[in-house]
Enzyme design. Structure first.
Site, PDB file in Angstrom:
ATOM      1  N   PRO A   1       3.363  -3.584  15.081  1.00 65.35           N
ATOM      2  CA  PRO A   1       2.116  -2.856  14.841  1.00 65.35           C
ATOM      3  C   PRO A   1       1.291  -3.402  13.693  1.00 65.35           C
ATOM      4  O   PRO A   1       1.820  -3.753  12.629  1.00 65.35           O
ATOM      5  CB  PRO A   1       2.592  -1.428  14.530  1.00 65.35           C
ATOM      6  CG  PRO A   1       4.020  -1.546  14.185  1.00 65.35           C
ATOM      7  CD  PRO A   1       4.545  -2.723  14.956  1.00 65.35           C
ATOM      8  N   ASN A   2       0.002  -3.450  13.954  1.00 66.45           N
ATOM      9  CA  ASN A   2      -1.049  -3.808  12.989  1.00 66.45           C
ATOM     10  C   ASN A   2      -1.110  -5.299  12.661  1.00 66.45           C
ATOM     11  O   ASN A   2      -2.010  -5.719  11.936  1.00 66.45           O
ATOM     12  CB  ASN A   2      -0.919  -2.974  11.700  1.00 66.45           C
ATOM     13  CG  ASN A   2      -1.087  -1.506  11.965  1.00 66.45           C
ATOM     14  OD1 ASN A   2      -2.049  -1.105  12.617  1.00 66.45           O
ATOM     15  ND2 ASN A   2      -0.148  -0.693  11.525  1.00 66.45           N
TER      16      ASN A   2
ATOM     17  N   ARG B   1      -7.710  -7.931   6.309  1.00 67.08           N
ATOM     18  CA  ARG B   1      -7.569  -7.115   5.098  1.00 67.08           C
ATOM     19  C   ARG B   1      -6.300  -7.530   4.365  1.00 67.08           C
ATOM     20  O   ARG B   1      -5.475  -8.251   4.901  1.00 67.08           O
ATOM     21  CB  ARG B   1      -7.483  -5.621   5.463  1.00 67.08           C
ATOM     22  CG  ARG B   1      -8.815  -5.043   5.886  1.00 67.08           C
ATOM     23  CD  ARG B   1      -8.670  -3.589   6.364  1.00 67.08           C
ATOM     24  NE  ARG B   1      -7.747  -2.826   5.535  1.00 67.08           N
ATOM     25  CZ  ARG B   1      -6.719  -2.110   6.004  1.00 67.08           C
ATOM     26  NH1 ARG B   1      -6.485  -2.047   7.281  1.00 67.08           N
ATOM     27  NH2 ARG B   1      -5.941  -1.440   5.185  1.00 67.08           N
TER      28      ARG B   1
ATOM     29  N   TYR C   1      -0.874 -10.594   2.619  1.00 69.87           N
ATOM     30  CA  TYR C   1      -0.581 -11.261   3.894  1.00 69.87           C
ATOM     31  C   TYR C   1      -1.310 -12.589   4.086  1.00 69.87           C
ATOM     32  O   TYR C   1      -1.108 -13.248   5.108  1.00 69.87           O
ATOM     33  CB  TYR C   1      -0.905 -10.318   5.060  1.00 69.87           C
ATOM     34  CG  TYR C   1      -0.118  -9.035   5.035  1.00 69.87           C
ATOM     35  CD1 TYR C   1       1.273  -9.045   5.167  1.00 69.87           C
ATOM     36  CD2 TYR C   1      -0.743  -7.803   4.858  1.00 69.87           C
ATOM     37  CE1 TYR C   1       2.001  -7.877   5.128  1.00 69.87           C
ATOM     38  CE2 TYR C   1      -0.025  -6.618   4.830  1.00 69.87           C
ATOM     39  CZ  TYR C   1       1.351  -6.656   4.959  1.00 69.87           C
ATOM     40  OH  TYR C   1       2.070  -5.498   4.923  1.00 69.87           O
TER      41      TYR C   1
ATOM     42  N   ASN D   1       8.793 -10.059  14.030  1.00 74.29           N
ATOM     43  CA  ASN D   1       8.180  -9.350  12.901  1.00 74.29           C
ATOM     44  C   ASN D   1       7.835  -7.973  13.434  1.00 74.29           C
ATOM     45  O   ASN D   1       6.812  -7.785  14.108  1.00 74.29           O
ATOM     46  CB  ASN D   1       6.937 -10.068  12.389  1.00 74.29           C
ATOM     47  CG  ASN D   1       6.386  -9.383  11.134  1.00 74.29           C
ATOM     48  OD1 ASN D   1       6.765  -8.250  10.820  1.00 74.29           O
ATOM     49  ND2 ASN D   1       5.496 -10.046  10.427  1.00 74.29           N
TER      50      ASN D   1
ATOM     51  N   ALA E   1       5.860  -2.314  10.514  1.00 76.38           N
ATOM     52  CA  ALA E   1       6.378  -1.074   9.923  1.00 76.38           C
ATOM     53  C   ALA E   1       7.538  -0.477  10.723  1.00 76.38           C
ATOM     54  O   ALA E   1       8.334   0.297  10.174  1.00 76.38           O
ATOM     55  CB  ALA E   1       5.248  -0.054   9.785  1.00 76.38           C
TER      56      ALA E   1
ATOM     57  N   HIS F   1      11.175  -0.472   9.362  1.00 79.13           N
ATOM     58  CA  HIS F   1      11.691   0.528   8.422  1.00 79.13           C
ATOM     59  C   HIS F   1      11.947   1.884   9.072  1.00 79.13           C
ATOM     60  O   HIS F   1      12.377   2.811   8.405  1.00 79.13           O
ATOM     61  CB  HIS F   1      10.696   0.688   7.256  1.00 79.13           C
ATOM     62  CG  HIS F   1      10.142  -0.621   6.773  1.00 79.13           C
ATOM     63  ND1 HIS F   1      10.941  -1.601   6.230  1.00 79.13           N
ATOM     64  CD2 HIS F   1       8.876  -1.138   6.793  1.00 79.13           C
ATOM     65  CE1 HIS F   1      10.189  -2.661   5.919  1.00 79.13           C
ATOM     66  NE2 HIS F   1       8.934  -2.403   6.254  1.00 79.13           N
TER      67      HIS F   1
ATOM     68  N   GLU G   1      14.904 -11.887  12.164  1.00 74.51           N
ATOM     69  CA  GLU G   1      13.940 -10.934  11.598  1.00 74.51           C
ATOM     70  C   GLU G   1      13.032 -11.678  10.621  1.00 74.51           C
ATOM     71  O   GLU G   1      13.514 -12.443   9.783  1.00 74.51           O
ATOM     72  CB  GLU G   1      14.702  -9.822  10.859  1.00 74.51           C
ATOM     73  CG  GLU G   1      13.782  -8.850  10.125  1.00 74.51           C
ATOM     74  CD  GLU G   1      14.556  -7.787   9.332  1.00 74.51           C
ATOM     75  OE1 GLU G   1      15.816  -7.769   9.407  1.00 74.51           O
ATOM     76  OE2 GLU G   1      13.898  -6.995   8.639  1.00 74.51           O
TER      77      GLU G   1
ATOM     78  N   HIS H   1       9.500 -11.479   8.004  1.00 76.24           N
ATOM     79  CA  HIS H   1       8.402 -10.781   7.330  1.00 76.24           C
ATOM     80  C   HIS H   1       7.556 -11.789   6.567  1.00 76.24           C
ATOM     81  O   HIS H   1       8.090 -12.700   5.919  1.00 76.24           O
ATOM     82  CB  HIS H   1       8.933  -9.712   6.371  1.00 76.24           C
ATOM     83  CG  HIS H   1       9.735  -8.692   7.092  1.00 76.24           C
ATOM     84  ND1 HIS H   1       9.158  -7.741   7.900  1.00 76.24           N
ATOM     85  CD2 HIS H   1      11.072  -8.523   7.195  1.00 76.24           C
ATOM     86  CE1 HIS H   1      10.108  -7.014   8.454  1.00 76.24           C
ATOM     87  NE2 HIS H   1      11.278  -7.467   8.045  1.00 76.24           N
TER      88      HIS H   1
ATOM     89  N   ARG I   1       8.295  -5.066  -2.792  1.00 75.75           N
ATOM     90  CA  ARG I   1       7.215  -4.109  -2.522  1.00 75.75           C
ATOM     91  C   ARG I   1       7.721  -2.665  -2.662  1.00 75.75           C
ATOM     92  O   ARG I   1       8.715  -2.426  -3.327  1.00 75.75           O
ATOM     93  CB  ARG I   1       6.621  -4.408  -1.142  1.00 75.75           C
ATOM     94  CG  ARG I   1       6.024  -5.829  -1.072  1.00 75.75           C
ATOM     95  CD  ARG I   1       5.379  -6.116   0.256  1.00 75.75           C
ATOM     96  NE  ARG I   1       4.238  -5.219   0.493  1.00 75.75           N
ATOM     97  CZ  ARG I   1       3.646  -5.092   1.676  1.00 75.75           C
ATOM     98  NH1 ARG I   1       4.082  -5.785   2.718  1.00 75.75           N
ATOM     99  NH2 ARG I   1       2.626  -4.263   1.818  1.00 75.75           N
TER     100      ARG I   1
HETATM  101  O1  CA2 Z   1       5.497  -8.625   5.586  1.00 76.17           O
HETATM  102  C1  CA2 Z   1       5.508  -8.369   6.807  1.00 76.17           C
HETATM  103  O2  CA2 Z   1       5.404  -9.232   7.664  1.00 76.17           O
HETATM  104  C2  CA2 Z   1       5.578  -6.905   7.276  1.00 76.17           C
HETATM  105  O3  CA2 Z   1       6.421  -6.875   8.427  1.00 76.17           O
HETATM  106  C3  CA2 Z   1       4.153  -6.517   7.641  1.00 76.17           C
HETATM  107  C4  CA2 Z   1       4.008  -5.039   8.028  1.00 76.17           C
HETATM  108  C5  CA2 Z   1       4.665  -4.134   6.976  1.00 76.17           C
HETATM  109  O4  CA2 Z   1       4.636  -2.791   7.434  1.00 76.17           O
HETATM  110  C6  CA2 Z   1       6.102  -4.545   6.692  1.00 76.17           C
HETATM  111  O5  CA2 Z   1       6.620  -3.713   5.668  1.00 76.17           O
HETATM  112  C7  CA2 Z   1       6.165  -5.991   6.227  1.00 76.17           C
HETATM  113  C8  CA2 Z   1       2.518  -4.665   8.123  1.00 76.17           C
HETATM  114  C9  CA2 Z   1       1.763  -5.457   9.127  1.00 76.17           C
HETATM  115  C10 CA2 Z   1       0.305  -5.106   9.046  1.00 76.17           C
HETATM  116  O6  CA2 Z   1      -0.402  -6.237   8.597  1.00 76.17           O
HETATM  117  C11 CA2 Z   1      -1.698  -6.089   8.199  1.00 76.17           C
HETATM  118  C12 CA2 Z   1      -2.348  -7.248   7.861  1.00 76.17           C
HETATM  119  C13 CA2 Z   1      -3.659  -7.186   7.442  1.00 76.17           C
HETATM  120  C14 CA2 Z   1      -4.316  -5.968   7.363  1.00 76.17           C
HETATM  121  C15 CA2 Z   1      -3.655  -4.813   7.695  1.00 76.17           C
HETATM  122  C16 CA2 Z   1      -2.339  -4.873   8.127  1.00 76.17           C
END
Ligand code: CA2
Length: 148
Positions: A10-11, A18, A23, A79, A82, A85, A103, A105, A112
């Protein structure tokens, strides 16, 4: 030629739009291009997907288990975003299929917020990679090739 299946949760479709300090500035299309190059150099075909839906990711893991059993898939790089978790369902799908899974990230989740420190994926994964930015995808493809 075996396939490397790279699944994004997701996302991750928002990558590059953003939170560049966390990221980076690359988009998910950029990541796919990077994975294409990494797979080409390691002799894999690439199957690259993203979903915002937990059940769809579960279905894709089931498909991966069948393809790996048929000798067509080297493994999965996941990947889970969220869902990492929160998702017992993804944990069970990895365990239940026995698929080889790395896995991944982009960020170092352990540096974090505390809620990102626990992963339901890690106990079911062959390997875990975090904190290398989007370059981690290419490193994970190399890692998967090393498991052959
Ligand atoms: O660090 C990673 O790759 C994560 O899997 C990314 C997830 C986060 O919930 C994990 O804790 C760590 C979030 C992905 C969303 O990515 C975005 C990127 C740009 C703008 C908004 C969200």
């Amino acid at each position: 030629m075996k396939t490397a299946l790279i699944l994004n949760g997701p996302n991750l479709n928002l990558l590059g739009t953003r939170e560049p300090t966390v990221y980076g500035t690359h988009t998910l299309d950029d990541v796919k291009a990077l994975c294409d190059a990494a797979c080409a150099s390691h002799g894999f075909a690439l199957d690259f997907r993203q979903s915002n839906h937990e059940g769809e990711l579960v279905e894709w893991l089931h498909e991966a288990g069948r393809l790996q059993a048929a000798g067509q898939l080297a493994g999965v790089i996941l990947n889970a975003g969220a869902y990492t978790h929160t998702s017992v369902a993804l944990h069970d799908a990895i365990k239940g299929t026995g698929v080889t899974l790395i896995e991944l990230h982009i960020s170092n989740v352990h540096a974090r917020e505390p809620f990102r420190h626990h992963s339901f994926i890690s106990p079911a994964a062959k390997a875990v990679m975090a904190g290398f930015g989007v370059q981690g995808y290419a490193l994970a493809v190399a890692g998967l090739a090393g498991l052959k």
